[in-house]
Design an enzyme around this catalytic site. Sequence first.
Site, PDB file in Angstrom:
ATOM      1  N   ASP A  37       0.815  -1.214   0.000  1.00 31.93           N
ATOM      2  CA  ASP A  37       0.000   0.000   0.000  1.00 31.93           C
ATOM      3  C   ASP A  37       0.849   1.265   0.000  1.00 31.93           C
ATOM      4  O   ASP A  37       0.391   2.334   0.415  1.00 31.93           O
ATOM      5  CB  ASP A  37      -0.960   0.002   1.196  1.00 31.93           C
ATOM      6  CG  ASP A  37      -0.220  -0.048   2.531  1.00 31.93           C
ATOM      7  OD1 ASP A  37       1.006  -0.273   2.511  1.00 31.93           O
ATOM      8  OD2 ASP A  37      -0.862   0.135   3.575  1.00 31.93           O
ATOM      9  N   HIS A 240      24.251   1.757 -18.324  1.00 35.68           N
ATOM     10  CA  HIS A 240      23.227   2.194 -17.379  1.00 35.68           C
ATOM     11  C   HIS A 240      23.444   1.536 -16.016  1.00 35.68           C
ATOM     12  O   HIS A 240      22.513   0.998 -15.408  1.00 35.68           O
ATOM     13  CB  HIS A 240      21.823   1.886 -17.919  1.00 35.68           C
ATOM     14  CG  HIS A 240      21.406   2.823 -19.006  1.00 35.68           C
ATOM     15  ND1 HIS A 240      20.271   2.634 -19.763  1.00 35.68           N
ATOM     16  CD2 HIS A 240      21.961   3.962 -19.468  1.00 35.68           C
ATOM     17  CE1 HIS A 240      20.157   3.615 -20.647  1.00 35.68           C
ATOM     18  NE2 HIS A 240      21.173   4.427 -20.481  1.00 35.68           N
ATOM     19  N   ASP A 257      26.746  10.300 -14.395  1.00 29.91           N
ATOM     20  CA  ASP A 257      25.670  10.757 -15.274  1.00 29.91           C
ATOM     21  C   ASP A 257      24.526  11.179 -14.363  1.00 29.91           C
ATOM     22  O   ASP A 257      23.831  10.343 -13.788  1.00 29.91           O
ATOM     23  CB  ASP A 257      25.246   9.615 -16.201  1.00 29.91           C
ATOM     24  CG  ASP A 257      24.325  10.068 -17.324  1.00 29.91           C
ATOM     25  OD1 ASP A 257      23.710  11.147 -17.195  1.00 29.91           O
ATOM     26  OD2 ASP A 257      24.211   9.344 -18.321  1.00 29.91           O
ATOM     27  N   ASP A 268      20.580  16.911 -18.259  1.00 30.43           N
ATOM     28  CA  ASP A 268      21.205  15.600 -18.457  1.00 30.43           C
ATOM     29  C   ASP A 268      22.690  15.811 -18.717  1.00 30.43           C
ATOM     30  O   ASP A 268      23.083  16.197 -19.823  1.00 30.43           O
ATOM     31  CB  ASP A 268      20.539  14.888 -19.636  1.00 30.43           C
ATOM     32  CG  ASP A 268      20.987  13.438 -19.772  1.00 30.43           C
ATOM     33  OD1 ASP A 268      21.781  12.980 -18.930  1.00 30.43           O
ATOM     34  OD2 ASP A 268      20.544  12.767 -20.721  1.00 30.43           O
ATOM     35  N   HIS A 347      26.471   3.455 -28.502  1.00 32.81           N
ATOM     36  CA  HIS A 347      25.199   4.180 -28.401  1.00 32.81           C
ATOM     37  C   HIS A 347      25.158   5.387 -29.336  1.00 32.81           C
ATOM     38  O   HIS A 347      26.135   5.718 -30.009  1.00 32.81           O
ATOM     39  CB  HIS A 347      24.949   4.612 -26.955  1.00 32.81           C
ATOM     40  CG  HIS A 347      26.028   5.473 -26.369  1.00 32.81           C
ATOM     41  ND1 HIS A 347      26.189   6.797 -26.689  1.00 32.81           N
ATOM     42  CD2 HIS A 347      26.991   5.188 -25.444  1.00 32.81           C
ATOM     43  CE1 HIS A 347      27.202   7.297 -26.005  1.00 32.81           C
ATOM     44  NE2 HIS A 347      27.717   6.350 -25.248  1.00 32.81           N
ATOM     45  N   HIS A 351      20.135  12.661 -27.781  1.00 26.43           N
ATOM     46  CA  HIS A 351      18.677  12.500 -27.844  1.00 26.43           C
ATOM     47  C   HIS A 351      18.016  13.839 -27.546  1.00 26.43           C
ATOM     48  O   HIS A 351      18.630  14.756 -27.009  1.00 26.43           O
ATOM     49  CB  HIS A 351      18.218  11.447 -26.825  1.00 26.43           C
ATOM     50  CG  HIS A 351      18.725  11.695 -25.423  1.00 26.43           C
ATOM     51  ND1 HIS A 351      18.157  12.624 -24.566  1.00 26.43           N
ATOM     52  CD2 HIS A 351      19.772  11.167 -24.740  1.00 26.43           C
ATOM     53  CE1 HIS A 351      18.813  12.635 -23.420  1.00 26.43           C
ATOM     54  NE2 HIS A 351      19.808  11.764 -23.493  1.00 26.43           N
ATOM     55  N   HIS A 358      14.611  11.981 -21.844  1.00 22.10           N
ATOM     56  CA  HIS A 358      14.613  11.482 -23.215  1.00 22.10           C
ATOM     57  C   HIS A 358      13.266  11.883 -23.811  1.00 22.10           C
ATOM     58  O   HIS A 358      12.320  11.103 -23.815  1.00 22.10           O
ATOM     59  CB  HIS A 358      14.772   9.963 -23.260  1.00 22.10           C
ATOM     60  CG  HIS A 358      16.152   9.489 -22.915  1.00 22.10           C
ATOM     61  ND1 HIS A 358      16.651   8.277 -23.326  1.00 22.10           N
ATOM     62  CD2 HIS A 358      17.159  10.069 -22.210  1.00 22.10           C
ATOM     63  CE1 HIS A 358      17.882   8.118 -22.878  1.00 22.10           C
ATOM     64  NE2 HIS A 358      18.205   9.200 -22.189  1.00 22.10           N
ATOM     65  N   GLU A 382      26.685  13.357 -26.442  1.00 21.35           N
ATOM     66  CA  GLU A 382      27.325  12.517 -25.444  1.00 21.35           C
ATOM     67  C   GLU A 382      28.173  11.392 -26.049  1.00 21.35           C
ATOM     68  O   GLU A 382      27.832  10.209 -25.909  1.00 21.35           O
ATOM     69  CB  GLU A 382      26.282  11.931 -24.494  1.00 21.35           C
ATOM     70  CG  GLU A 382      25.070  11.292 -25.190  1.00 21.35           C
ATOM     71  CD  GLU A 382      24.058  10.758 -24.196  1.00 21.35           C
ATOM     72  OE1 GLU A 382      24.456   9.969 -23.317  1.00 21.35           O
ATOM     73  OE2 GLU A 382      22.879  11.139 -24.302  1.00 21.35           O
ATOM     74  N   TYR A 386      34.411   3.116 -24.349  1.00 20.18           N
ATOM     75  CA  TYR A 386      34.232   2.135 -23.289  1.00 20.18           C
ATOM     76  C   TYR A 386      35.190   0.969 -23.547  1.00 20.18           C
ATOM     77  O   TYR A 386      35.014   0.210 -24.506  1.00 20.18           O
ATOM     78  CB  TYR A 386      32.778   1.664 -23.253  1.00 20.18           C
ATOM     79  CG  TYR A 386      31.812   2.830 -23.197  1.00 20.18           C
ATOM     80  CD1 TYR A 386      31.484   3.418 -21.978  1.00 20.18           C
ATOM     81  CD2 TYR A 386      31.279   3.380 -24.357  1.00 20.18           C
ATOM     82  CE1 TYR A 386      30.625   4.509 -21.920  1.00 20.18           C
ATOM     83  CE2 TYR A 386      30.425   4.472 -24.310  1.00 20.18           C
ATOM     84  CZ  TYR A 386      30.102   5.039 -23.090  1.00 20.18           C
ATOM     85  OH  TYR A 386      29.266   6.131 -23.032  1.00 20.18           O
ATOM     86  N   ARG A 404      32.581   9.119 -20.786  1.00 20.17           N
ATOM     87  CA  ARG A 404      31.486   9.756 -21.523  1.00 20.17           C
ATOM     88  C   ARG A 404      31.439  11.213 -21.080  1.00 20.17           C
ATOM     89  O   ARG A 404      31.598  11.517 -19.899  1.00 20.17           O
ATOM     90  CB  ARG A 404      30.150   9.061 -21.242  1.00 20.17           C
ATOM     91  CG  ARG A 404      28.988   9.645 -22.041  1.00 20.17           C
ATOM     92  CD  ARG A 404      27.757   8.743 -22.047  1.00 20.17           C
ATOM     93  NE  ARG A 404      27.123   8.556 -20.757  1.00 20.17           N
ATOM     94  CZ  ARG A 404      27.111   7.410 -20.097  1.00 20.17           C
ATOM     95  NH1 ARG A 404      27.740   6.338 -20.575  1.00 20.17           N
ATOM     96  NH2 ARG A 404      26.488   7.299 -18.927  1.00 20.17           N
ATOM     97  N   GLU A 406      28.915  14.588 -21.626  1.00 19.03           N
ATOM     98  CA  GLU A 406      27.580  14.929 -22.145  1.00 19.03           C
ATOM     99  C   GLU A 406      27.187  16.348 -21.763  1.00 19.03           C
ATOM    100  O   GLU A 406      27.321  16.758 -20.618  1.00 19.03           O
ATOM    101  CB  GLU A 406      26.554  13.945 -21.587  1.00 19.03           C
ATOM    102  CG  GLU A 406      25.121  14.211 -22.013  1.00 19.03           C
ATOM    103  CD  GLU A 406      24.161  13.208 -21.420  1.00 19.03           C
ATOM    104  OE1 GLU A 406      23.079  13.020 -22.000  1.00 19.03           O
ATOM    105  OE2 GLU A 406      24.494  12.617 -20.366  1.00 19.03           O
TER     106      GLU A 406
END
Length: 438
Positions: A37, A240, A257, A268, A347, A351, A358, A382, A386, A404, A406
């Site tokens: 709940d 991610h 990130d 972002d 990737h 975006h 996104h 971005e 890797y 990365r 961005e």
Amino acid sequence: MIKEEIYKSRRESFLRRMKKESAALFFSAPQKVRSNDTEYPYRQDSDFYYLTGFKEDNSVLLLIKGKKTTKEILFVQKKDETLELWTGKRLGETEAKKRFSVDKVYTSKRFEAKLKKSLLNKKRVYLDIFSEDKRVLQVKELVKELSKSRSAKYTPKEFLHARDISQAMRLKKTSQEIELIKKALSITKEAHHRAMKMKKAGIREYELQAMFEYEFKKNGAYSDAYTTIVAGGNRGNTLHYVQNSEVLKRGELILIDAGCEYEMYASDITRTIPVSGKFTKSQKEVYEAVLKTQLLVIDAIRPGIKKSELQETARKSLCEALIKLGILKGDVKTLVKENRDKKYFPHGIGHWMGIDVHDQCPYKDEKGEEITLEEGMVLTVEPGLYLQQDDKEVPKRYRGIAIRIEDDILVTKEGCENLSFDIAKTVQEIESLFLQSL
């Protein structure tokens, strides 16, 4: 804050794009159960908010377009003192009439009866045809029931995807939207700079995540715009990674990130920083290759350019870097054609961003052609490299490095503006911030 007349103009714009003799429905987001709940913190449906500016649940926007006239109707949760004791104050029907520039406001309990009347002699209904919301199913059942009516001249026989219109509208941001994104970025900047200054060796990733969430809330941001990624060392090679549970070790990099949401608008930002405050020679070589690529891509952004062109610019630049680093061998054109670079840059270059981090805006037009950039669009840039710890094809000195970088970019009349330009990202800027804290 975005003024009511802006939401009104958006609804009018949506109505102009609708076919005549139609109705369109937008539902507030439902509450989502976390367990038993208890519920997740409530967050409004993005399209519903875009058209209304209303953050309460159990609400519906109904837009009606006849042959010559239009009507805007809002349904809201009624005032209920007992319920408000537990869940907080509601605007209610009376106050909603004062606040919103719609033709009618009713309580949500009157929704079905009013909708049934509104759909008579309408040919089509716009809604989220992919939604499993029980209210969408309720509308479909009602349309089925109306199809048996003998009193109506005609009833709806067609469902159209309302988000095709609303999300195309969201592609180009107004000045007020851009200011909210800038505010979100100013808060995000403070958090990233604090992370750069911190002594990080020996703490766990979630401690850094907690600092970001604290900075966001302390500075007035409702929440983070997405789950913060704090990935130390080789964990940054998981795109991610959100466990954020391991100890940060001296000599490693941290891929962070993280961005906040301010008044429903996202930021972002990704920065990759050294735990010890100083890049090693190998880390610096990879970092500067990614930064060079990012700057090339940003420099290429202007109206008329396609996102796929930006992707190719990034791939060629990173491929050149991979050759220079001794990770790939051959000529750039062949390597890109054979997708050899995708192992290390899997990737997209970015975006759309706005109310959603996104933004679910289209990348292709109604003819299936890729959309070109236009003034007012906001997108992320971005690039990343890797290099897995166990990849024997990578020289040993580079294994386990994940980088990365961005930023959030606004397309302008003649080029672009980096909305996050003042968040430190050169090697010198990042190292200097750490030194300032000693």
